[in-house]
Design an enzyme around this catalytic site. Structure first.
Site, PDB file in Angstrom:
ATOM      1  N   ARG A  18       0.848  -1.201   0.000  1.00 58.12           N
ATOM      2  CA  ARG A  18       0.000   0.000   0.000  1.00 58.12           C
ATOM      3  C   ARG A  18       0.875   1.238   0.000  1.00 58.12           C
ATOM      4  NH1 ARG A  18      -4.787   0.185   4.258  1.00 58.12           N
ATOM      5  NH2 ARG A  18      -3.072   0.756   5.626  1.00 58.12           N
ATOM      6  N   THR A  36      -1.454   7.403  -0.336  1.00 55.04           N
ATOM      7  CA  THR A  36      -2.771   7.231  -0.975  1.00 55.04           C
ATOM      8  C   THR A  36      -3.501   5.986  -0.477  1.00 55.04           C
ATOM      9  OG1 THR A  36      -1.895   5.861  -2.752  1.00 55.04           O
ATOM     10  CG2 THR A  36      -1.830   8.249  -3.096  1.00 55.04           C
ATOM     11  N   ASP A  59       0.498  -3.420  12.118  1.00 57.62           N
ATOM     12  CA  ASP A  59       0.977  -3.766  10.774  1.00 57.62           C
ATOM     13  C   ASP A  59       1.367  -5.246  10.744  1.00 57.62           C
ATOM     14  OD1 ASP A  59       2.640  -2.038   8.250  1.00 57.62           O
ATOM     15  OD2 ASP A  59       2.855  -4.202   8.542  1.00 57.62           O
ATOM     16  N   ASP A  64       4.948  -6.185   9.350  1.00 55.45           N
ATOM     17  CA  ASP A  64       6.024  -5.823  10.284  1.00 55.45           C
ATOM     18  C   ASP A  64       6.056  -6.768  11.486  1.00 55.45           C
ATOM     19  OD1 ASP A  64       6.958  -3.770   8.766  1.00 55.45           O
ATOM     20  OD2 ASP A  64       5.984  -2.181   9.909  1.00 55.45           O
TER      21      ASP A  64
HETATM   22  C1  PRP Z   1      -1.068  -4.904   4.300  1.00 56.85           C
HETATM   23  C2  PRP Z   1      -1.859  -6.199   4.390  1.00 56.85           C
HETATM   24  C3  PRP Z   1      -2.680  -6.158   3.133  1.00 56.85           C
HETATM   25  C4  PRP Z   1      -2.971  -4.693   2.973  1.00 56.85           C
HETATM   26  C5  PRP Z   1      -4.370  -4.441   3.434  1.00 56.85           C
HETATM   27  O1  PRP Z   1      -0.001  -5.054   3.441  1.00 56.85           O
HETATM   28  O2  PRP Z   1      -1.056  -7.340   4.508  1.00 56.85           O
HETATM   29  O3  PRP Z   1      -2.024  -6.668   1.991  1.00 56.85           O
HETATM   30  O4  PRP Z   1      -2.043  -3.994   3.807  1.00 56.85           O
HETATM   31  O5  PRP Z   1      -4.742  -3.142   3.187  1.00 56.85           O
HETATM   32  P1  PRP Z   1      -5.842  -2.741   2.114  1.00 56.85           P
HETATM   33  O6  PRP Z   1      -7.000  -3.658   2.321  1.00 56.85           O
HETATM   34  O7  PRP Z   1      -6.167  -1.321   2.488  1.00 56.85           O
HETATM   35  O8  PRP Z   1      -5.255  -2.833   0.751  1.00 56.85           O
HETATM   36  P2  PRP Z   1       1.098  -3.888   3.227  1.00 56.85           P
HETATM   37  O9  PRP Z   1       0.685  -3.006   2.103  1.00 56.85           O
HETATM   38  O10 PRP Z   1       1.363  -3.221   4.541  1.00 56.85           O
HETATM   39  O11 PRP Z   1       2.355  -4.679   2.704  1.00 56.85           O
HETATM   40  P3  PRP Z   1       3.283  -5.752   3.469  1.00 56.85           P
HETATM   41  O12 PRP Z   1       2.451  -6.987   3.709  1.00 56.85           O
HETATM   42  O13 PRP Z   1       4.378  -5.976   2.488  1.00 56.85           O
HETATM   43  O14 PRP Z   1       3.754  -5.132   4.755  1.00 56.85           O
HETATM   44  N1  URA Z   2      -2.407  -3.422   6.881  1.00 60.51           N
HETATM   45  C1  URA Z   2      -2.049  -3.885   8.098  1.00 60.51           C
HETATM   46  O1  URA Z   2      -1.057  -4.617   8.221  1.00 60.51           O
HETATM   47  N2  URA Z   2      -2.795  -3.531   9.151  1.00 60.51           N
HETATM   48  C2  URA Z   2      -3.892  -2.748   9.049  1.00 60.51           C
HETATM   49  O2  URA Z   2      -4.541  -2.467  10.062  1.00 60.51           O
HETATM   50  C3  URA Z   2      -4.248  -2.277   7.774  1.00 60.51           C
HETATM   51  C4  URA Z   2      -3.491  -2.647   6.703  1.00 60.51           C
END
Ligand code: PRP
Ligand code: URA
Length: 209
Positions: free
Chosen positions: A104, A108, A200, A203
Site C-alpha cells: 500500500r 494514498t 501492521d 512488520d
Molecule cells: C497490508 C496487508 C494487506 C494490505 C491491506 O499489506 O497485509 O495486503 O495492507 O490493506 P488494504 O485492504 O487497504 O489494501 P502492506 O501493504 O502493509 O504490505 P506488506 O504486507 O508488504 O507489509
Molecule cells: N495493513 C495492516 O497490516 N494492518 C492494518 O490495520 C491495515 C493494513
C-alpha cells in the site's frame, strides 16, 4: 452474491486475541498466524470435491474418497499473506504456491503491484488467496483481479481480520469469490489501519518496522 463466512471458533478467537496484544513478540506472532491459517484453511476447504477410489485395507477391498481433480493453489499476497501459507500446506502438502506482491502506498493507501507468479494451469485449480488483513480492500481486490486475468476461476479469499469497509468492497467487486474472515473488526482509522486490529501485520510477522 458473495458467500461470506465469519469464523466463531473459540480456538481461532483465542489466537486472534493473542495476535492483537502489542506485547506478543515476532516468534509467537508468526506461529499464531500459521496456526490460524491452518484452522481457517480446514474450514475453507470443507467443500473440496472428492471422488471414490478403490483401496485394499488389511481386511477387504473398499471404495473410499480422495480429493478430486487438480490440486489446490495457495496464493499469498506479499508480504503478510506468506505467514498463513505453511498452515494450509500442513493440510494439503501437494498444494502449489503462487505469489502476488502488492504494497500500500503510505500516502494514498492504493495498492502497488511489484510481483506476480502463479502456478500453471491455474484455470482448474481451487485457489486460496491469503492475507491476514483486509482493510480498504484495495490489495485484495487488485490481487483477485490479477488472478482472474490469468484465468483463475474458483477462488477463496482468507483473511484473519477484516474491516467492514474492505469486506463490503470485496463483496461488491468480486461477488463470485468465497470470503473467509477470522474476525470482523469495527472500522478503519484515518490512516486506513483497522481498529482495534493488530497493527501492521507484515512488520509483526517479519520483525520489521
Ligand atoms: C497490508 C496487508 C494487506 C494490505 C491491506 O499489506 O497485509 O495486503 O495492507 O490493506 P488494504 O485492504 O487497504 O489494501 P502492506 O501493504 O502493509 O504490505 P506488506 O504486507 O508488504 O507489509
Ligand atoms: N495493513 C495492516 O497490516 N494492518 C492494518 O490495520 C491495515 C493494513
Amino acid at each position: 452474491m458473495a458467500e461470506v463466512y465469519i469464523n466463531h471458533h473459540p480456538l481461532v478467537q483465542h489466537k486472534i486475541t493473542r495476535l492483537r496484544d502489542k506485547t506478543t513478540g515476532t516468534n509467537e506472532f508468526r506461529s499464531l498466524v500459521e496456526e490460524i491459517g491452518m484452522l481457517m484453511g480446514y474450514e475453507a476447504l470443507s467443500d473440496l470435491p472428492t471422488e471414490e477410489i478403490e483401496i485394499e485395507t488389511p481386511l477387504e477391498v473398499t471404495p473410499s474418497p480422495v480429493i478430486a481433480g487438480r490440486k489446490l493453489a495457495v496464493v499469498p499476497i506479499l508480504r503478510a499473506g506468506l505467514g498463513m501459507v505453511s498452515g494450509i500446506q500442513a493440510l494439503v502438502p501437494t498444494a502449489k504456491v503462487g505469489h502476488i506482491g502488492l504494497y500500500r502506498d503510505p500516502e494514498t493507501h492504493e495498492p502497488i503491484e511489484y510481483y506476480c507468479k502463479l502456478p500453471s494451469p491455474i484455470e482448474e485449480r481451487v485457489i486460496v488467496v491469503t492475507d491476514p488483513m483486509l482493510a480498504t480492500g484495495g490489495s485484495a481486490c487488485d490481487a483477485l483481479k490479477l488472478i482472474k486475468q490469468h484465468g483463475g476461476r474458483k477462488i477463496k479469499f482468507m483473511c484473519i481480520i477484516a474491516a467492514p469497509e474492505g469486506l463490503e468492497r470485496l463483496k461488491k467487486e468480486h461477488p463470485d469469490v468465497q470470503i473467509y474472515v477470522g474476525h470482523l473488526d469495527r472500522q478503519l482509522n484515518e490512516n486506513a489501519y483497522i481498529l482495534p486490529g493488530l497493527g501492521d501485520a507484515g512488520d509483526r510477522i517479519f520483525g520489521t518496522k
